[in-house]
Design a protein around this motif. Structure first.
Motif, mmCIF file in Angstrom:
data_model
loop_
_atom_site.group_PDB
_atom_site.id
_atom_site.type_symbol
_atom_site.label_atom_id
_atom_site.label_comp_id
_atom_site.label_asym_id
_atom_site.label_seq_id
_atom_site.Cartn_x
_atom_site.Cartn_y
_atom_site.Cartn_z
ATOM 1 N N LEU A 1 0.856 -1.058 0.022
ATOM 2 C CA LEU A 1 0.043 0.020 0.125
ATOM 3 C C LEU A 1 0.911 1.427 0.053
ATOM 4 O O LEU A 1 2.082 1.256 0.690
ATOM 5 C CB LEU A 1 -0.829 0.103 1.272
ATOM 6 N N LEU A 2 0.135 2.411 -0.597
ATOM 7 C CA LEU A 2 0.871 3.668 -0.641
ATOM 8 C C LEU A 2 -0.257 4.751 -0.454
ATOM 9 O O LEU A 2 -1.265 4.662 -1.050
ATOM 10 C CB LEU A 2 1.671 3.827 -1.927
ATOM 11 N N GLU A 3 0.125 5.651 0.425
ATOM 12 C CA GLU A 3 -1.060 6.773 0.693
ATOM 13 C C GLU A 3 -0.624 7.715 -0.423
ATOM 14 O O GLU A 3 0.419 8.336 -0.446
ATOM 15 C CB GLU A 3 -0.920 7.281 2.194
ATOM 16 N N VAL A 4 -1.642 8.021 -1.333
ATOM 17 C CA VAL A 4 -1.555 8.736 -2.535
ATOM 18 C C VAL A 4 -2.014 10.019 -2.121
ATOM 19 O O VAL A 4 -3.134 10.116 -1.105
ATOM 20 C CB VAL A 4 -2.220 8.212 -3.438
ATOM 21 N N ALA A 5 -1.781 11.145 -3.018
ATOM 22 C CA ALA A 5 -2.413 12.399 -2.643
ATOM 23 C C ALA A 5 -4.060 12.399 -2.948
ATOM 24 O O ALA A 5 -4.451 11.750 -3.785
ATOM 25 C CB ALA A 5 -1.686 13.318 -3.737
ATOM 26 N N GLU B 1 -6.865 9.067 -6.145
ATOM 27 C CA GLU B 1 -7.300 7.499 -5.916
ATOM 28 C C GLU B 1 -7.919 6.939 -7.276
ATOM 29 O O GLU B 1 -7.724 5.689 -7.306
ATOM 30 C CB GLU B 1 -8.413 7.827 -4.818
ATOM 31 N N HIS B 2 -8.472 7.769 -7.928
ATOM 32 C CA HIS B 2 -8.953 7.045 -9.137
ATOM 33 C C HIS B 2 -8.042 6.489 -10.197
ATOM 34 O O HIS B 2 -8.348 5.569 -11.055
ATOM 35 C CB HIS B 2 -9.690 8.190 -9.726
ATOM 36 N N LYS B 3 -6.709 6.489 -9.975
ATOM 37 C CA LYS B 3 -5.570 5.793 -10.632
ATOM 38 C C LYS B 3 -5.423 4.429 -10.217
ATOM 39 O O LYS B 3 -4.724 3.714 -10.877
ATOM 40 C CB LYS B 3 -4.691 6.903 -10.768
ATOM 41 N N TYR B 4 -6.036 4.208 -9.078
ATOM 42 C CA TYR B 4 -5.539 2.844 -8.324
ATOM 43 C C TYR B 4 -6.517 2.039 -8.177
ATOM 44 O O TYR B 4 -7.557 2.424 -8.129
ATOM 45 C CB TYR B 4 -4.660 3.236 -7.193
ATOM 46 N N VAL C 1 -11.670 -1.475 -4.219
ATOM 47 C CA VAL C 1 -12.169 -0.601 -5.211
ATOM 48 C C VAL C 1 -11.315 -0.410 -6.354
ATOM 49 O O VAL C 1 -10.174 0.148 -6.049
ATOM 50 C CB VAL C 1 -12.912 0.584 -4.893
ATOM 51 N N GLU C 2 -11.441 -0.969 -7.540
ATOM 52 C CA GLU C 2 -10.314 -0.722 -8.719
ATOM 53 C C GLU C 2 -10.736 0.622 -9.160
ATOM 54 O O GLU C 2 -11.904 0.841 -9.784
ATOM 55 C CB GLU C 2 -10.701 -1.747 -9.607
ATOM 56 N N LYS C 3 -10.018 1.512 -9.249
ATOM 57 C CA LYS C 3 -10.184 2.890 -9.985
ATOM 58 C C LYS C 3 -11.338 3.595 -9.548
ATOM 59 O O LYS C 3 -12.205 3.829 -10.522
ATOM 60 C CB LYS C 3 -10.005 2.769 -11.447
ATOM 61 N N PRO C 4 -11.680 3.810 -8.202
ATOM 62 C CA PRO C 4 -12.881 4.313 -7.996
ATOM 63 C C PRO C 4 -13.272 5.678 -8.597
ATOM 64 O O PRO C 4 -12.260 6.673 -8.904
ATOM 65 C CB PRO C 4 -12.984 4.508 -6.465
ATOM 66 N N ALA C 5 -14.476 6.115 -8.767
ATOM 67 C CA ALA C 5 -14.811 7.424 -9.227
ATOM 68 C C ALA C 5 -14.553 8.551 -8.310
ATOM 69 O O ALA C 5 -14.399 8.226 -7.170
ATOM 70 C CB ALA C 5 -16.116 7.685 -9.560
ATOM 71 N N PRO C 6 -14.087 9.623 -8.767
ATOM 72 C CA PRO C 6 -13.622 10.837 -7.865
ATOM 73 C C PRO C 6 -14.758 10.974 -6.817
ATOM 74 O O PRO C 6 -15.641 11.158 -7.010
ATOM 75 C CB PRO C 6 -13.710 11.786 -8.691
ATOM 76 N N THR D 1 -15.428 9.017 -4.271
ATOM 77 C CA THR D 1 -15.984 7.682 -3.812
ATOM 78 C C THR D 1 -14.741 6.667 -3.086
ATOM 79 O O THR D 1 -15.316 5.682 -2.854
ATOM 80 C CB THR D 1 -16.761 7.110 -4.896
ATOM 81 N N ALA D 2 -13.620 6.876 -3.197
ATOM 82 C CA ALA D 2 -12.877 6.039 -2.640
ATOM 83 C C ALA D 2 -12.833 6.055 -1.270
ATOM 84 O O ALA D 2 -13.157 6.780 -0.463
ATOM 85 C CB ALA D 2 -11.130 6.621 -2.845
ATOM 86 N N PRO D 3 -12.685 4.678 -0.639
ATOM 87 C CA PRO D 3 -12.721 4.163 0.778
ATOM 88 C C PRO D 3 -11.728 4.911 1.568
ATOM 89 O O PRO D 3 -11.891 4.896 2.857
ATOM 90 C CB PRO D 3 -12.939 2.821 0.789
ATOM 91 N N SER D 4 -10.626 5.277 1.084
ATOM 92 C CA SER D 4 -9.437 5.920 1.651
ATOM 93 C C SER D 4 -8.602 6.304 0.633
ATOM 94 O O SER D 4 -8.869 6.414 -0.560
ATOM 95 C CB SER D 4 -8.620 4.752 2.555
ATOM 96 N N ARG D 5 -7.348 6.688 1.083
ATOM 97 C CA ARG D 5 -6.217 7.237 0.165
ATOM 98 C C ARG D 5 -4.956 6.155 0.002
ATOM 99 O O ARG D 5 -3.893 6.264 -0.724
ATOM 100 C CB ARG D 5 -5.696 8.481 0.442
ATOM 101 N N LEU D 6 -5.420 4.979 0.430
ATOM 102 C CA LEU D 6 -4.595 3.711 0.601
ATOM 103 C C LEU D 6 -4.752 2.985 -0.607
ATOM 104 O O LEU D 6 -5.602 2.415 -1.028
ATOM 105 C CB LEU D 6 -4.786 2.948 1.703
ATOM 106 N N ALA D 7 -3.604 3.030 -1.719
ATOM 107 C CA ALA D 7 -3.718 2.709 -3.059
ATOM 108 C C ALA D 7 -2.900 1.466 -3.069
ATOM 109 O O ALA D 7 -1.754 1.294 -2.361
ATOM 110 C CB ALA D 7 -3.088 3.602 -4.161
ATOM 111 N N ILE D 8 -3.168 0.352 -3.576
ATOM 112 C CA ILE D 8 -2.237 -0.857 -3.928
ATOM 113 C C ILE D 8 -1.307 -0.494 -4.968
ATOM 114 O O ILE D 8 -1.637 -0.133 -6.135
ATOM 115 C CB ILE D 8 -3.328 -2.268 -4.428
ATOM 116 N N VAL D 9 -0.121 -0.833 -4.817
ATOM 117 C CA VAL D 9 1.103 -0.440 -5.617
ATOM 118 C C VAL D 9 1.890 -1.627 -5.882
ATOM 119 O O VAL D 9 2.779 -2.030 -5.443
ATOM 120 C CB VAL D 9 2.000 0.678 -4.934
#
Length: 299
Positions: A161-165, A169-172, A191-196, A198-206
């Motif tokens: 995981l990486l906390e993104v800006a 979030e919609h890129k991850y 969630v895969e590439k959530p709509a702006p 709507t992301a459950p957090s800023r923690l992205a899979i990298v």
């Protein structure tokens, strides 16, 4: 619980973000300084204790296989010319690992790319390393840190995981869940590439995963999702809900997105600065370019 012995490296993408360079050259062969990106990924896996690498390729990717194969003519020519150090370097690459190559005949998503490696993986747990994400570390390799966590968490799937800006979030693929000790997260939402918005957090899979054997049957049942592709994120959501679970963690490493032009440049500079033969010259070059830029702006 079986030990993680095998790694899957998906390498079937077209590399359109790096056209025209990738028109005839696989993006995975683009060099970070003088080492192809794919070699850095393979070496990370081997340094973590992986015994076999499964490479998932597509059309036009034969250069990757050739890179890890014996190059008799080149090796002999280098030896004949007295360039023993270069000859040994080339020979070392061909001895790096036992490499299995499988084809992804259609671009049906990351989940599909992993699934086509099922027979080669023999339904074992696997590490998955994406070539667009480079992790530099002086300690335990990034994928090795995930393998350690897999052993600690009773065979749960482990994702980096990486906390993104905010707004990125919609890129991850993005996760949400419950905090665990050591900064880990028990993932409840993926969630895969959530709509702006709507992301459950800023923690992205990298780009790094360790997947338990249960993933194979789940992937086989997973239907196409976002973009009409079989998404690995959707399969992980199933594991989180009814399987061994999914745990996310940040890794102790310097991450570079080599699928992005600026990220690629950053990875190149980072590798150059880490090398004794290039560090001083790279610093001097950067200082000179910045000074020239300052003069131009002042003019």
């Amino acid at each position: 619980m079986k030990r993680v012995r095998k790694a899957i490296i998906p390498a079937a993408g077209l590399g359109t973000r790096f056209l025209p360079a990738t028109k005839a050259v696989p993006k995975e062969m683009l060099p970070i300084v003088d080492v192809p990106t794919i070699q850095l990924i393979v070496e990370e896996a081997l340094d973590a204790g992986i015994e076999e690498v499964i490479l998932v390729t597509g059309r036009g990717k034969s250069a990757i296989e050739d890179h890890f194969d014996v190059s008799f003519e080149l090796e002999r020519t280098l030896r004949d010319r007295g360039k023993r150090e270069l000859s040994e370097l080339v020979e070392r690459i061909s001895r790096l690992t036992r490499l299995t190559v499988v084809r992804q005949k259609e671009p049906l998503g990351l989940g599909h790319a992993v699934l086509v490696a099922r027979q080669a993986a023999a339904d074992e747990p696997v590490a998955v390393l994406l070539g667009d994400d480079l992790f530099f570390t002086r300690g335990r390799p990034a994928i090795g840190q995930l393998i350690d966590a897999y052993q600690e968490h009773d065979g749960a799937a482990i994702v980096a995981l990486l906390e993104v800006a905010a707004g990125e979030e919609h890129k991850y693929g993005v996760v949400g869940g419950d905090a665990l000790a050591g900064g880990k997260v028990r993932c409840r939402e993926l969630v895969e590439k959530p709509a702006p918005g709507t992301a459950p957090s800023r923690l992205a899979i990298v780009g790094r995963y360790v997947l338990p054997p249960e993933i194979w049957d789940v992937l086989a049942r997973t239907t196409p999702g976002r973009g009409g592709e079989i998404q690995l994120t959707d399969a992980l959501l199933t594991l989180a809900a009814s399987g061994p679970g999914v745990v996310g963690m940040t890794v102790d490493a310097e991450r570079h997105d080599a699928g992005d032009k600026l990220g690629f440049l950053g990875a190149t500079l980072a590798l150059a600065l880490s090398r004794d033969d290039l560090r001083a010259g790279t610093i001097e070059l950067m200082q000179r370019l910045l000074a020239e830029l300052g003069h131009k702006r002042a003019a």
